[in-house]
Design an enzyme around this catalytic site. Sequence first.
Site, mmCIF file in Angstrom:
data_model
loop_
_atom_site.group_PDB
_atom_site.id
_atom_site.type_symbol
_atom_site.label_atom_id
_atom_site.label_comp_id
_atom_site.label_asym_id
_atom_site.label_seq_id
_atom_site.Cartn_x
_atom_site.Cartn_y
_atom_site.Cartn_z
ATOM 1 N N GLY A 111 0.821 -1.202 0.000
ATOM 2 C CA GLY A 111 0.000 0.000 0.000
ATOM 3 C C GLY A 111 0.859 1.258 0.000
ATOM 4 C CG ASN A 112 -0.806 5.233 0.679
ATOM 5 O OD1 ASN A 112 -0.482 5.800 -0.363
ATOM 6 N ND2 ASN A 112 -2.056 5.126 1.081
ATOM 7 C CB ILE A 135 -8.945 -3.454 3.259
ATOM 8 C CG1 ILE A 135 -8.379 -2.799 4.522
ATOM 9 C CG2 ILE A 135 -8.602 -4.926 3.203
ATOM 10 C CD1 ILE A 135 -9.088 -3.220 5.805
ATOM 11 C CG ASP A 136 -6.863 1.264 4.412
ATOM 12 O OD1 ASP A 136 -7.703 0.562 5.007
ATOM 13 O OD2 ASP A 136 -5.725 1.493 4.866
ATOM 14 N N GLY A 179 -10.157 1.625 7.375
ATOM 15 C CA GLY A 179 -9.978 2.496 6.210
ATOM 16 C C GLY A 179 -8.886 3.516 6.443
HETATM 17 O O1 F6P Z 1 -4.118 -0.382 5.902
HETATM 18 C C1 F6P Z 1 -4.924 -1.422 6.299
HETATM 19 C C2 F6P Z 1 -5.355 -1.269 7.719
HETATM 20 O O2 F6P Z 1 -6.150 -2.377 8.076
HETATM 21 C C3 F6P Z 1 -6.096 0.022 8.033
HETATM 22 O O3 F6P Z 1 -7.435 -0.010 7.633
HETATM 23 C C4 F6P Z 1 -5.895 0.110 9.518
HETATM 24 O O4 F6P Z 1 -5.947 1.452 9.944
HETATM 25 C C5 F6P Z 1 -4.517 -0.455 9.714
HETATM 26 O O5 F6P Z 1 -4.242 -1.241 8.569
HETATM 27 C C6 F6P Z 1 -4.354 -1.325 10.942
HETATM 28 O O6 F6P Z 1 -3.011 -1.640 11.040
HETATM 29 P P1 F6P Z 1 -2.420 -2.809 11.920
HETATM 30 O O7 F6P Z 1 -2.739 -4.097 11.251
HETATM 31 O O8 F6P Z 1 -0.954 -2.524 11.938
HETATM 32 O O9 F6P Z 1 -3.086 -2.723 13.262
#
Ligand code: F6P
Length: 357
Positions: A111-112, A135-136, A179
């Site tokens: 992703g980003n 998924i975002d 998101g």
């Molecule tokens: O980027 C995907 C995502 O699931 C976001 O929707 C969410 O804010 C973040 O990752 C959660 O990150 P982690 O899995 O590190 O808790």
Amino acid sequence: MKRIGMLTSGGDCQALNAAMRGVVKTLDNSKEEVEIYGFLDGYKGLIYGHFQMLTGRDFSGILTKGGTILGTSRTPFKTINEPDENGLNKVEAMKQNYYKLQLDCLVILGGNGTHKTANLLSQEGLNVVTLPKTIDNDLWGTDMTFGFQSAVNIATDAIDCIHTTAASHARVFIVEIMGHKVGWLPLNAGMAGGADIILIPEIPYDIDKVIDKIEERDKRGSRFTIIAVAEGAISKEDAQLSKKDYKKKQEKHEYPSVSYEIAAAIQEKTGREVRVTVPGHMQRGGSPCPYDRVFASRLGSEAGKLILDGQYGFMVGYKNREIVRVPLEDVAGKLKTLDPDATIIQEAKLLGICFGD
Ligand code: F6P
């Protein structure tokens, strides 16, 4: 002979395996001989030289499998130029491993954050092809990312389940949807699940407007209200705060998340019973939906084609219903947010959905 390094980085999502399978199948079906080096746990594998040699057979039977067969981890771009705890220069280590293994290119799925590092490696002279996962759906340069549609399905299922229990009880239900800092997933799942109110980061909410909507529904004889709240939703007052002050407020951990803050405000101002449901990481889990299986396979196939053509420095994206090649420097460091004036939001408003504005 082509030597391909492959890695998945950042939070996982559905269809990572389907996308990798798409790349490998395309290469396997060409006349080119290929060697695949699967780096484990994201950029960490490339930094520390942790990899497995893989063949086409390793990618067989994984089209429907959630997660990633390579494992993943987050390697923040912010600190990529800082040495690790043993003084290792991470960027140099990645380059050295690439050259030591005589790789022709890296296929990077992420992703980003992942794209910032991928662009850096490309600028450092490595051959890189990337695939857009999250998924975002917040990646610049592509109308859609894989994982997004599967997550919409899961988040919608969560709202559907809440709907039946909400109809039995005269309560306000909040479903908090992932998101990160954008509203694509909450908006789409909220609309698909028939939410009455959808709160997204791009439209700061006024709690009184949210309460007005609940009361209006009450007067019309609706016993319940469903609110889809983005995990990154923000009130009008908080949106006025400087980044520093907002962060300070969040660090106080007064509420586990924004949904609980909204629930407390509704309860206090109206005396109504409010319940919060947080599906959380479920939204990233399980088997990819059919749409994502097809979509990720198409993206993977185009990535395979890029490699065969020797075209590097691109993300394979999706624009106006076509699979496209997007230069990495156009993607890195940009967030694709929802336009508050987008037609989908105008249409949602015409349907009577309240955004708290
Ligand atoms: O980027 C995907 C995502 O699931 C976001 O929707 C969410 O804010 C973040 O990752 C959660 O990150 P982690 O899995 O590190 O808790």
